[in-house]
Motif scaffolding. Sequence first.
Motif, PDB file in Angstrom:
ATOM      1  N   ALA A 225       0.838  -1.200   0.000  1.00  0.00           N
ATOM      2  CA  ALA A 225       0.000   0.000   0.000  1.00  0.00           C
ATOM      3  C   ALA A 225       0.866   1.239   0.000  1.00  0.00           C
ATOM      4  N   VAL A 226       0.251   2.372  -0.292  1.00  0.00           N
ATOM      5  CA  VAL A 226       0.913   3.668  -0.176  1.00  0.00           C
ATOM      6  C   VAL A 226       0.313   4.419   1.005  1.00  0.00           C
ATOM      7  N   THR A 227       1.068   5.392   1.527  1.00  0.00           N
ATOM      8  CA  THR A 227       0.671   6.041   2.779  1.00  0.00           C
ATOM      9  C   THR A 227      -0.044   7.370   2.590  1.00  0.00           C
ATOM     10  N   SER A 228      -0.332   7.754   1.362  1.00  0.00           N
ATOM     11  CA  SER A 228      -1.062   8.998   1.105  1.00  0.00           C
ATOM     12  C   SER A 228      -2.559   8.792   1.296  1.00  0.00           C
ATOM     13  N   ALA A 229      -3.295   9.889   1.353  1.00  0.00           N
ATOM     14  CA  ALA A 229      -4.737   9.801   1.531  1.00  0.00           C
ATOM     15  C   ALA A 229      -5.420   9.251   0.283  1.00  0.00           C
ATOM     16  N   GLN A 230      -4.836   9.554  -0.891  1.00  0.00           N
ATOM     17  CA  GLN A 230      -5.358   9.035  -2.156  1.00  0.00           C
ATOM     18  C   GLN A 230      -4.302   8.150  -2.814  1.00  0.00           C
ATOM     19  N   ARG A 231      -4.741   7.313  -3.727  1.00  0.00           N
ATOM     20  CA  ARG A 231      -3.798   6.461  -4.450  1.00  0.00           C
ATOM     21  C   ARG A 231      -2.829   7.299  -5.270  1.00  0.00           C
ATOM     22  N   SER A 232      -1.635   6.760  -5.448  1.00  0.00           N
ATOM     23  CA  SER A 232      -0.596   7.487  -6.168  1.00  0.00           C
ATOM     24  C   SER A 232      -0.694   7.254  -7.672  1.00  0.00           C
ATOM     25  N   PRO A 233      -0.611   8.318  -8.488  1.00  0.00           N
ATOM     26  CA  PRO A 233      -0.606   8.136  -9.939  1.00  0.00           C
ATOM     27  C   PRO A 233       0.572   7.284 -10.416  1.00  0.00           C
ATOM     28  N   ALA A 234       1.646   7.247  -9.603  1.00  0.00           N
ATOM     29  CA  ALA A 234       2.817   6.472  -9.982  1.00  0.00           C
ATOM     30  C   ALA A 234       2.585   4.973  -9.831  1.00  0.00           C
ATOM     31  N   ALA A 235       1.603   4.583  -9.007  1.00  0.00           N
ATOM     32  CA  ALA A 235       1.274   3.172  -8.827  1.00  0.00           C
ATOM     33  C   ALA A 235      -0.201   3.056  -8.454  1.00  0.00           C
ATOM     34  N   PRO A 236      -1.083   3.380  -9.387  1.00  0.00           N
ATOM     35  CA  PRO A 236      -2.528   3.439  -9.082  1.00  0.00           C
ATOM     36  C   PRO A 236      -3.126   2.099  -8.677  1.00  0.00           C
ATOM     37  N   GLU A 237      -2.421   1.010  -8.951  1.00  0.00           N
ATOM     38  CA  GLU A 237      -2.940  -0.305  -8.568  1.00  0.00           C
ATOM     39  C   GLU A 237      -2.795  -0.578  -7.073  1.00  0.00           C
ATOM     40  N   LEU A 238      -1.953   0.204  -6.403  1.00  0.00           N
ATOM     41  CA  LEU A 238      -1.739  -0.013  -4.971  1.00  0.00           C
ATOM     42  C   LEU A 238      -2.801   0.724  -4.158  1.00  0.00           C
ATOM     43  N   PRO A 239      -3.428   0.047  -3.204  1.00  0.00           N
ATOM     44  CA  PRO A 239      -4.378   0.741  -2.329  1.00  0.00           C
ATOM     45  C   PRO A 239      -3.635   1.643  -1.348  1.00  0.00           C
ATOM     46  N   THR A 240      -4.366   2.469  -0.655  1.00  0.00           N
ATOM     47  CA  THR A 240      -3.779   3.275   0.414  1.00  0.00           C
ATOM     48  C   THR A 240      -3.911   2.516   1.733  1.00  0.00           C
ATOM     49  N   VAL A 241      -3.028   2.834   2.676  1.00  0.00           N
ATOM     50  CA  VAL A 241      -3.161   2.280   4.019  1.00  0.00           C
ATOM     51  C   VAL A 241      -4.513   2.695   4.610  1.00  0.00           C
ATOM     52  N   ALA A 242      -4.944   3.916   4.255  1.00  0.00           N
ATOM     53  CA  ALA A 242      -6.206   4.449   4.795  1.00  0.00           C
ATOM     54  C   ALA A 242      -7.423   3.645   4.362  1.00  0.00           C
ATOM     55  N   GLU A 243      -7.318   2.883   3.303  1.00  0.00           N
ATOM     56  CA  GLU A 243      -8.425   2.029   2.896  1.00  0.00           C
ATOM     57  C   GLU A 243      -8.644   0.901   3.899  1.00  0.00           C
ATOM     58  N   THR A 244      -7.617   0.606   4.679  1.00  0.00           N
ATOM     59  CA  THR A 244      -7.725  -0.375   5.756  1.00  0.00           C
ATOM     60  C   THR A 244      -7.795   0.296   7.116  1.00  0.00           C
ATOM     61  N   LEU A 245      -7.006   1.372   7.276  1.00  0.00           N
ATOM     62  CA  LEU A 245      -6.979   2.148   8.518  1.00  0.00           C
ATOM     63  C   LEU A 245      -7.438   3.571   8.197  1.00  0.00           C
ATOM     64  N   PRO A 246      -8.724   3.859   8.256  1.00  0.00           N
ATOM     65  CA  PRO A 246      -9.236   5.184   7.895  1.00  0.00           C
ATOM     66  C   PRO A 246      -8.517   6.296   8.657  1.00  0.00           C
ATOM     67  N   GLY A 247      -8.143   7.331   7.899  1.00  0.00           N
ATOM     68  CA  GLY A 247      -7.489   8.491   8.494  1.00  0.00           C
ATOM     69  C   GLY A 247      -5.982   8.426   8.492  1.00  0.00           C
ATOM     70  N   PHE A 248      -5.402   7.263   8.181  1.00  0.00           N
ATOM     71  CA  PHE A 248      -3.946   7.154   8.179  1.00  0.00           C
ATOM     72  C   PHE A 248      -3.358   7.923   7.001  1.00  0.00           C
ATOM     73  N   GLU A 249      -2.355   8.731   7.275  1.00  0.00           N
ATOM     74  CA  GLU A 249      -1.649   9.457   6.217  1.00  0.00           C
ATOM     75  C   GLU A 249      -0.251   9.827   6.704  1.00  0.00           C
TER      76      GLU A 249
END
Length: 325
Positions: A225-249
Amino acid sequence: MQKIRRRLAAALCALASGLATGTALAQGAYPTKPVKLVVPYPPGGPTDIVARVVAQRLQMQTGQPFVIENLPGAGGNTGAAAVARAAPDGYTLLVATTAHAINPALFKNLSYQFGRDFAPISQLTSGPLVVVVNPALPAKNMAELIALAKAKPGELNFASSGNGQSTHLAGELFNATAGTKIRHVPYKGSAPALTDTMGGQTQLMFDTMLSAMPHVKGGKLRALAVTSAQRSPAAPELPTVAETLPGFEAIAWNGLLAPAGTPREVLARLSTELRTAMEQPEVRERFEAQGFAAAWNTPEAFAGFIQAEIDKWAKVVQVSGATIE
């Protein structure tokens, strides 16, 4: 007598006007000689790469060299302290990072203070970290990682590029948010930390996309996963940590600071030039290739951003009990 006084007064006014004009021209001409950008980390790392892209563009726009000086040490504090002591004339600037917002809470005897010793100019970049694990780790996503860590408290380790770096505090924030007890193992830089994660001495790492993704593409690491609030354009297939832990950034950023007392006219000129630089497609493309987004804000907005980051990471340090030992 009155005529003489009037002539003298007129002459003095003209002289004052000429001096004011000359001063304005001198200030408006900045820069008139090479400008030093202090990078408080070794050459070749993410901050160094960002600084060189910015320096090249500013040199093109101003006609004056913007020279990189690498002053690594003490989690970025060595370079920061050098700039804090520099003449406030706009010719020595600091390329700051997330670590500089973390350090006030982590280091008890800093020789500088952000609010006192620096004049913010603008943010330069913003980008997520990526959570990478050794391929042998059974966790295939963040939910599985959290479950595994809770099933084995204190048995998993996360590597970082050093005490106080964003790669360290992102892991501490994750522990505090997820309720896990993954142990921190600091290294002297991202490269040895990634090497040990690939070798299995540590199980995971929160690292920059620039450093980690080539190993992911090579199959030596698995990205969760990536640690930003939204998915990264550099790797859009990766979810965000916040999708599992809401509010994490947890964002990694770079910005430009000058010594406190630098003339407002100089700060304004640098701010204007940086805005132009950050709008250039080639600059945006080069940053995006490294997993960053180009960023620009006014000195006032950047000052507010820095203070918010200082407050955020101070809470993480306090809750996690993170130290530099």
